[in-house]
Write an enzyme that holds these catalytic residues in place. Structure first.
Site, PDB file in Angstrom:
ATOM      1  N   GLU A   1       0.076   3.183   8.161  1.00 50.22           N
ATOM      2  CA  GLU A   1       1.074   4.219   7.872  1.00 50.22           C
ATOM      3  C   GLU A   1       0.415   5.586   7.767  1.00 50.22           C
ATOM      4  O   GLU A   1       0.999   6.609   8.150  1.00 50.22           O
ATOM      5  CB  GLU A   1       1.840   3.864   6.585  1.00 50.22           C
TER       6      GLU A   1
ATOM      7  N   ASN B   1      -0.186  -3.657  -2.234  1.00 54.94           N
ATOM      8  CA  ASN B   1      -0.148  -2.246  -1.845  1.00 54.94           C
ATOM      9  C   ASN B   1       1.278  -1.781  -2.101  1.00 54.94           C
ATOM     10  O   ASN B   1       2.184  -2.108  -1.335  1.00 54.94           O
ATOM     11  CB  ASN B   1      -0.529  -2.096  -0.363  1.00 54.94           C
ATOM     12  N   TRP B   2       1.432  -1.068  -3.198  1.00 55.61           N
ATOM     13  CA  TRP B   2       2.796  -0.702  -3.616  1.00 55.61           C
ATOM     14  C   TRP B   2       3.406   0.399  -2.749  1.00 55.61           C
ATOM     15  O   TRP B   2       4.591   0.663  -2.825  1.00 55.61           O
ATOM     16  CB  TRP B   2       2.778  -0.231  -5.079  1.00 55.61           C
TER      17      TRP B   2
ATOM     18  N   SER C   1       3.812  -8.567   6.216  1.00 54.62           N
ATOM     19  CA  SER C   1       4.890  -9.488   5.852  1.00 54.62           C
ATOM     20  C   SER C   1       4.384 -10.803   5.264  1.00 54.62           C
ATOM     21  O   SER C   1       4.989 -11.850   5.446  1.00 54.62           O
ATOM     22  CB  SER C   1       5.811  -9.754   7.050  1.00 54.62           C
TER      23      SER C   1
ATOM     24  N   GLY D   1       2.492  -5.850   0.879  1.00 55.28           N
ATOM     25  CA  GLY D   1       3.360  -4.709   0.610  1.00 55.28           C
ATOM     26  C   GLY D   1       4.606  -5.146  -0.144  1.00 55.28           C
ATOM     27  O   GLY D   1       4.600  -5.318  -1.369  1.00 55.28           O
ATOM     28  N   GLY D   2       5.688  -5.358   0.590  1.00 55.68           N
ATOM     29  CA  GLY D   2       6.993  -5.651  -0.004  1.00 55.68           C
ATOM     30  C   GLY D   2       6.965  -6.736  -1.074  1.00 55.68           C
ATOM     31  O   GLY D   2       7.534  -6.575  -2.162  1.00 55.68           O
TER      32      GLY D   2
ATOM     33  N   GLU E   1      -4.345  -5.838   9.506  1.00 57.27           N
ATOM     34  CA  GLU E   1      -2.900  -5.653   9.384  1.00 57.27           C
ATOM     35  C   GLU E   1      -2.308  -5.288  10.743  1.00 57.27           C
ATOM     36  O   GLU E   1      -2.325  -4.111  11.130  1.00 57.27           O
ATOM     37  CB  GLU E   1      -2.603  -4.525   8.386  1.00 57.27           C
TER      38      GLU E   1
ATOM     39  N   HIS F   1      -4.856   2.885   6.178  1.00 56.96           N
ATOM     40  CA  HIS F   1      -3.644   2.088   6.391  1.00 56.96           C
ATOM     41  C   HIS F   1      -2.910   2.615   7.625  1.00 56.96           C
ATOM     42  O   HIS F   1      -2.905   3.818   7.885  1.00 56.96           O
ATOM     43  CB  HIS F   1      -2.741   2.173   5.150  1.00 56.96           C
TER      44      HIS F   1
HETATM   45  P1  13P Z   1       4.431  -5.680   4.065  1.00 58.86           P
HETATM   46  O1  13P Z   1       3.849  -6.828   3.274  1.00 58.86           O
HETATM   47  O2  13P Z   1       5.597  -5.034   3.401  1.00 58.86           O
HETATM   48  O3  13P Z   1       4.686  -6.074   5.492  1.00 58.86           O
HETATM   49  O4  13P Z   1       3.294  -4.553   4.108  1.00 58.86           O
HETATM   50  C1  13P Z   1       2.007  -4.929   4.442  1.00 58.86           C
HETATM   51  C2  13P Z   1       1.138  -3.776   4.209  1.00 58.86           C
HETATM   52  O5  13P Z   1       1.247  -2.754   4.867  1.00 58.86           O
HETATM   53  C3  13P Z   1       0.138  -3.883   3.144  1.00 58.86           C
HETATM   54  O6  13P Z   1      -0.768  -2.834   3.184  1.00 58.86           O
END
Ligand code: 13P
Length: 258
Positions: A102, A13-14, A218, A239-240, A172, A100
Site C-alpha cells: 500500500e 498490521n492494523w 487475506s 490485516g483485516g 504479500e 508494504h
Molecule cells: P489482509 O489480511 O487484510 O488481506 O491484509 C494483509 C496485509 O496487507 C498485511 O500487511
C-alpha cells in the site's frame, strides 16, 4: 526441514484503523491467548503512530510486542509528517513494517527507499518486517520470481548477515491483500521457498535458514493453519483478521499448534 530453527511470528498490521480506546480493548482481548503462546511464538501488533503509546502501555509485561507501520530513513530534520527510527525506539516500538504494497502503491515507496528505511531501522535497533510481493498482472505474466528476486536483492542491498537474521520478510502477493483471495498454501510456499533460496544465494544457507518468512494476504481464522503448516512459512502478517480479537486469537492458536 529447518523450521524448528525459527520461532513462528504472528503479526497484525492494523493499517489506518482503531482509535485509542478501541486499540486498548483489542489488545486486552488478545493478551490472554498471547500469554499462553509465550515461549512458543512471537505475537506482534503493528499499529498506527497515534496508538503506539496506548499499545505499549496496554501490553507492558505481556507477550505482545508493538510495531509501527512505517519509518523514515533520516535521523531527524525537515521531513514534515515523518517519524524517525529513534522516535519509535523511544516510544517503545520493537518492530516496523517497511515497504508494504500500500505504501509502494499510494505513497511512492520504491525499493531504494525500502532499503534506506530498513537500514535506518536496523541501525536504531528496530526489527524490520520487509514486505515484498507481485501484482496480479505480474503473476499472470509469469514473472513472479523475477519481481520478488529483484525486490529481495534491492530492498536488502548492503544489509549484513547478522542484520538479516533480525529482519522478517513478509511475502504479500498484492492481489491477495484485502481481496479475500488467498494464495493457496502451495502457491504461498512456492514463493516463500524461493525467497529463502534468494537469501541463501546472498547470505549462505545457514543464515537463510535462520530468517523468518511470513505470508500475508487475506490470512484468516479458516486458512491460517494450512498456510502455517508449510515448511517455509514461519508466520503471518495479517490485516483485516487482526482487527477482530476472535479471529486473531484463532490464528495465534494455529501457530502455537503448528
Ligand atoms: P489482509 O489480511 O487484510 O488481506 O491484509 C494483509 C496485509 O496487507 C498485511 O500487511
Amino acid at each position: 526441514m529447518n523450521k524448528n530453527l525459527r520461532k513462528a511470528v504472528i503479526a497484525g498490521n492494523w493499517k489506518m484503523n482503531k482509535t485509542r480506546p478501541e486499540a486498548k480493548a483489542l489488545l486486552e482481548a488478545i493478551k490472554p491467548l498471547a500469554a499462553n503462546a509465550e515461549g512458543k511464538i512471537e505475537v506482534i501488533a503493528c499499529v498506527p503512530f497515534t496508538n503506539i503509546e496506548t499499545a505499549v502501555n496496554t501490553t507492558a509485561g505481556s507477550n505482545i510486542k508493538i510495531g509501527a507501520e512505517n519509518v523514515h530513513f533520516a535521523k531527524s530534520g525537515a521531513f514534515t509528517g515523518e517519524i524517525s527510527a529513534d522516535m519509535l525506539v523511544e516510544a517503545g516500538v520493537e518492530y516496523v513494517v517497511i515497504g508494504h504494497s500500500e505504501r509502494r502503491q499510494y505513497f511512492g515507496e520504491t525499493d531504494v527507499t525500502v532499503n534506506k528505511r530498513t537500514k535506518a531501522a536496523l541501525e536504531a535497533g528496530l526489527k524490520p518486517i520487509v514486505c515484498v510481493g507481485e501484482t496480479k498482472e505480474q503473476r499472470e505474466d509469469g514473472i513472479t520470481e523475477g519481481v520478488i528476486g529483484a525486490q529481495i536483492t534491492l530492498d536488502l542491498c548492503g544489509i549484513s548477515a547478522e542484520d538479516i537474521k533480525k529482519t522478517i520478510i513478509a511475502y504479500e502477493p498484492v492481489w491477495a491483500i484485502g481481496t479475500g483471495l488467498t494464495a493457496t498454501p502451495d502457491q504461498a510456499e512456492e514463493v516463500c521457498a524461493f525467497i529463502r533460496g534468494e537469501l541463501a544465494r546472498i547470505y549462505g544457507k545457514d543464515t537463510a535458514d535462520a530468517v523468518t518468512i511470513q505470508y500475508g494476504g487475506s490470512m484468516n481464522a479458516k486458512n491460517a493453519a494450512e498456510l502455517l503448516a508449510k515448511p517455509d512459512i514461519d508466520g503471518g502478517l495479517i490485516g483485516g483478521a487482526s482487527l477482530k480479537a476472535e479471529d486473531f486469537n484463532v490464528i495465534i492458536q494455529a501457530a502455537v499448534n503448528g
